[in-house]
Write a protein that holds these residues in place. Structure first.
Motif, PDB file in Angstrom:
ATOM      1  N   MET A   1       0.634   9.489 -20.207  1.00  0.00           N
ATOM      2  CA  MET A   1      -0.098   9.467 -18.956  1.00  0.00           C
ATOM      3  C   MET A   1      -0.751  10.837 -18.764  1.00  0.00           C
ATOM      4  SD  MET A   1       1.307   8.728 -15.091  1.00  0.00           S
ATOM      5  CE  MET A   1       1.123   6.977 -15.256  1.00  0.00           C
ATOM      6  N   THR A   2      -1.990  10.830 -18.322  1.00  0.00           N
ATOM      7  CA  THR A   2      -2.690  12.078 -18.033  1.00  0.00           C
ATOM      8  C   THR A   2      -2.500  12.452 -16.564  1.00  0.00           C
ATOM      9  OG1 THR A   2      -4.750  11.014 -17.373  1.00  0.00           O
ATOM     10  CG2 THR A   2      -4.477  11.523 -19.740  1.00  0.00           C
ATOM     11  N   TYR A   3      -2.881  13.674 -16.247  1.00  0.00           N
ATOM     12  CA  TYR A   3      -2.832  14.133 -14.861  1.00  0.00           C
ATOM     13  C   TYR A   3      -3.659  13.205 -13.970  1.00  0.00           C
ATOM     14  CZ  TYR A   3      -3.532  17.142 -10.803  1.00  0.00           C
ATOM     15  OH  TYR A   3      -3.590  17.634  -9.517  1.00  0.00           O
ATOM     16  N   LYS A   4      -4.872  12.881 -14.403  1.00  0.00           N
ATOM     17  CA  LYS A   4      -5.744  12.013 -13.597  1.00  0.00           C
ATOM     18  C   LYS A   4      -5.115  10.641 -13.384  1.00  0.00           C
ATOM     19  CE  LYS A   4     -10.406  10.038 -13.323  1.00  0.00           C
ATOM     20  NZ  LYS A   4      -9.958   9.047 -12.408  1.00  0.00           N
ATOM     21  N   GLU A   5      -4.532  10.073 -14.422  1.00  0.00           N
ATOM     22  CA  GLU A   5      -3.880   8.763 -14.281  1.00  0.00           C
ATOM     23  C   GLU A   5      -2.712   8.840 -13.296  1.00  0.00           C
ATOM     24  OE1 GLU A   5      -4.766   6.937 -18.729  1.00  0.00           O
ATOM     25  OE2 GLU A   5      -3.013   8.213 -18.404  1.00  0.00           O
ATOM     26  N   PHE A   6      -1.968   9.935 -13.361  1.00  0.00           N
ATOM     27  CA  PHE A   6      -0.854  10.124 -12.443  1.00  0.00           C
ATOM     28  C   PHE A   6      -1.366  10.189 -11.002  1.00  0.00           C
ATOM     29  CE2 PHE A   6       2.207  12.715 -10.101  1.00  0.00           C
ATOM     30  CZ  PHE A   6       3.410  12.100 -10.436  1.00  0.00           C
ATOM     31  N   ILE A   7      -2.394  10.982 -10.765  1.00  0.00           N
ATOM     32  CA  ILE A   7      -2.972  11.104  -9.422  1.00  0.00           C
ATOM     33  C   ILE A   7      -3.489   9.752  -8.952  1.00  0.00           C
ATOM     34  CG2 ILE A   7      -4.820  12.184  -8.053  1.00  0.00           C
ATOM     35  CD1 ILE A   7      -2.458  14.078  -8.851  1.00  0.00           C
ATOM     36  N   ASP A   8      -4.189   9.040  -9.822  1.00  0.00           N
ATOM     37  CA  ASP A   8      -4.729   7.726  -9.460  1.00  0.00           C
ATOM     38  C   ASP A   8      -3.618   6.730  -9.134  1.00  0.00           C
ATOM     39  OD1 ASP A   8      -7.282   8.737  -9.838  1.00  0.00           O
ATOM     40  OD2 ASP A   8      -7.585   7.747 -11.783  1.00  0.00           O
ATOM     41  N   SER A   9      -2.460   6.884  -9.767  1.00  0.00           N
ATOM     42  CA  SER A   9      -1.359   5.947  -9.535  1.00  0.00           C
ATOM     43  C   SER A   9      -0.727   6.119  -8.159  1.00  0.00           C
ATOM     44  CB  SER A   9      -0.288   6.109 -10.620  1.00  0.00           C
ATOM     45  OG  SER A   9       0.510   7.266 -10.395  1.00  0.00           O
ATOM     46  N   GLN A  10      -1.060   7.171  -7.468  1.00  0.00           N
ATOM     47  CA  GLN A  10      -0.480   7.434  -6.148  1.00  0.00           C
ATOM     48  C   GLN A  10      -0.846   6.353  -5.123  1.00  0.00           C
ATOM     49  OE1 GLN A  10       1.125  11.024  -4.951  1.00  0.00           O
ATOM     50  NE2 GLN A  10       1.998   9.963  -6.693  1.00  0.00           N
ATOM     51  N   THR A  11      -1.837   5.529  -5.426  1.00  0.00           N
ATOM     52  CA  THR A  11      -2.215   4.449  -4.506  1.00  0.00           C
ATOM     53  C   THR A  11      -1.377   3.190  -4.718  1.00  0.00           C
ATOM     54  OG1 THR A  11      -3.936   3.660  -6.000  1.00  0.00           O
ATOM     55  CG2 THR A  11      -4.588   5.300  -4.341  1.00  0.00           C
ATOM     56  N   GLN A  12      -0.600   3.158  -5.804  1.00  0.00           N
ATOM     57  CA  GLN A  12       0.263   2.004  -6.068  1.00  0.00           C
ATOM     58  C   GLN A  12       1.453   2.021  -5.112  1.00  0.00           C
ATOM     59  OE1 GLN A  12       1.398   2.204 -10.197  1.00  0.00           O
ATOM     60  NE2 GLN A  12      -0.719   2.270 -10.915  1.00  0.00           N
ATOM     61  N   THR A  13       2.111   0.893  -4.989  1.00  0.00           N
ATOM     62  CA  THR A  13       3.260   0.814  -4.086  1.00  0.00           C
ATOM     63  C   THR A  13       4.553   1.284  -4.736  1.00  0.00           C
ATOM     64  OG1 THR A  13       3.601  -1.501  -4.685  1.00  0.00           O
ATOM     65  CG2 THR A  13       2.267  -1.039  -2.709  1.00  0.00           C
ATOM     66  N   GLU A  14       4.612   1.275  -6.064  1.00  0.00           N
ATOM     67  CA  GLU A  14       5.794   1.748  -6.792  1.00  0.00           C
ATOM     68  C   GLU A  14       5.370   2.712  -7.881  1.00  0.00           C
ATOM     69  OE1 GLU A  14       9.128   1.332  -6.334  1.00  0.00           O
ATOM     70  OE2 GLU A  14       8.599   0.301  -4.477  1.00  0.00           O
ATOM     71  N   ALA A  15       6.274   3.604  -8.220  1.00  0.00           N
ATOM     72  CA  ALA A  15       6.006   4.562  -9.288  1.00  0.00           C
ATOM     73  C   ALA A  15       5.775   3.822 -10.610  1.00  0.00           C
ATOM     74  CB  ALA A  15       7.180   5.525  -9.421  1.00  0.00           C
ATOM     75  N   PRO A  16       4.870   4.341 -11.433  1.00  0.00           N
ATOM     76  CA  PRO A  16       4.662   3.719 -12.747  1.00  0.00           C
ATOM     77  C   PRO A  16       5.955   3.736 -13.562  1.00  0.00           C
ATOM     78  CG  PRO A  16       2.948   5.332 -12.269  1.00  0.00           C
ATOM     79  CD  PRO A  16       3.989   5.481 -11.210  1.00  0.00           C
ATOM     80  N   SER A  17       6.144   2.742 -14.390  1.00  0.00           N
ATOM     81  CA  SER A  17       7.342   2.698 -15.224  1.00  0.00           C
ATOM     82  C   SER A  17       7.234   3.737 -16.331  1.00  0.00           C
ATOM     83  CB  SER A  17       7.524   1.302 -15.818  1.00  0.00           C
ATOM     84  OG  SER A  17       6.434   0.994 -16.652  1.00  0.00           O
ATOM     85  N   GLY A  18       8.387   4.169 -16.791  1.00  0.00           N
ATOM     86  CA  GLY A  18       8.433   5.088 -17.918  1.00  0.00           C
ATOM     87  C   GLY A  18       8.289   6.560 -17.573  1.00  0.00           C
ATOM     88  N   LEU A  19       8.212   6.889 -16.292  1.00  0.00           N
ATOM     89  CA  LEU A  19       8.115   8.295 -15.917  1.00  0.00           C
ATOM     90  C   LEU A  19       9.460   8.980 -16.113  1.00  0.00           C
ATOM     91  CD1 LEU A  19       6.140   8.159 -12.525  1.00  0.00           C
ATOM     92  CD2 LEU A  19       5.239   8.713 -14.796  1.00  0.00           C
ATOM     93  N   SER A  20       9.431  10.245 -16.472  1.00  0.00           N
ATOM     94  CA  SER A  20      10.661  11.029 -16.505  1.00  0.00           C
ATOM     95  C   SER A  20      11.184  11.137 -15.072  1.00  0.00           C
ATOM     96  CB  SER A  20      10.379  12.426 -17.054  1.00  0.00           C
ATOM     97  OG  SER A  20       9.584  13.158 -16.133  1.00  0.00           O
ATOM     98  N   PRO A  21      12.468  11.453 -14.887  1.00  0.00           N
ATOM     99  CA  PRO A  21      12.966  11.626 -13.515  1.00  0.00           C
ATOM    100  C   PRO A  21      12.168  12.663 -12.725  1.00  0.00           C
ATOM    101  CG  PRO A  21      14.807  11.473 -15.020  1.00  0.00           C
ATOM    102  CD  PRO A  21      13.553  11.541 -15.870  1.00  0.00           C
ATOM    103  N   LEU A  22      11.766  13.748 -13.384  1.00  0.00           N
ATOM    104  CA  LEU A  22      10.987  14.773 -12.677  1.00  0.00           C
ATOM    105  C   LEU A  22       9.645  14.221 -12.214  1.00  0.00           C
ATOM    106  CD1 LEU A  22      10.732  17.716 -11.729  1.00  0.00           C
ATOM    107  CD2 LEU A  22       9.751  18.238 -13.964  1.00  0.00           C
ATOM    108  N   LEU A  23       8.939  13.529 -13.099  1.00  0.00           N
ATOM    109  CA  LEU A  23       7.645  12.965 -12.705  1.00  0.00           C
ATOM    110  C   LEU A  23       7.803  11.872 -11.654  1.00  0.00           C
ATOM    111  CD1 LEU A  23       5.595  12.878 -16.012  1.00  0.00           C
ATOM    112  CD2 LEU A  23       5.017  14.091 -13.902  1.00  0.00           C
ATOM    113  N   GLU A  24       8.860  11.094 -11.757  1.00  0.00           N
ATOM    114  CA  GLU A  24       9.084  10.070 -10.734  1.00  0.00           C
ATOM    115  C   GLU A  24       9.308  10.731  -9.371  1.00  0.00           C
ATOM    116  OE1 GLU A  24      11.927   6.231  -9.734  1.00  0.00           O
ATOM    117  OE2 GLU A  24      12.413   7.480 -11.465  1.00  0.00           O
ATOM    118  N   ALA A  25      10.106  11.782  -9.332  1.00  0.00           N
ATOM    119  CA  ALA A  25      10.338  12.496  -8.079  1.00  0.00           C
ATOM    120  C   ALA A  25       9.043  13.116  -7.564  1.00  0.00           C
ATOM    121  CB  ALA A  25      11.413  13.565  -8.266  1.00  0.00           C
TER     122      ALA A  25
END
Length: 97
Positions: A1-25
């Motif tokens: 996942m890129t930084y942009k994809e991560f930022i774009d995912s902020q509009t979803q209702t749940e965190a993307p799957s497969g994130l590390s615990p740090l990225l999920e937090a």
């Protein structure tokens, strides 16, 4: 996942799957879901990056004394910039541009 994809995912209702615990937090913190982010930070207190996250969360909460404690545990100076900027810096340490 890129930084942009991560930022774009902020509009979803749940965190993307497969994130590390740090990225999920960080994902939850970026959506102001403080308690969910804090629960993850508390479960990973052995890691300096999670301690930085923990410091950020307490700064976000307004508990500056507790934040200072966690910055010390993370071996980082207390962050003096804006919350969003610090959050972005933490995310950028974990993802390619």
């Amino acid at each position: 996942m890129t930084y942009k994809e991560f930022i774009d995912s902020q509009t979803q209702t749940e965190a993307p799957s497969g994130l590390s615990p740090l990225l999920e937090a960080l994902w939850y913190a970026g959506r102001d879901e403080w308690h969910r982010a804090h629960d993850i930070a508390q479960d990973n207190e052995h890691d300096p990056l999670h301690n930085w996250l923990h410091a950020f969360l307490h700064r976000q909460e307004g508990d500056l004394g507790n934040a200072a404690y966690w910055y010390r545990r993370a071996n980082r100076p207390v962050y003096s910039g804006g919350l969003r900027k610090e959050w972005q810096e933490m995310v950028r340490t974990q993802l390619p541009q």
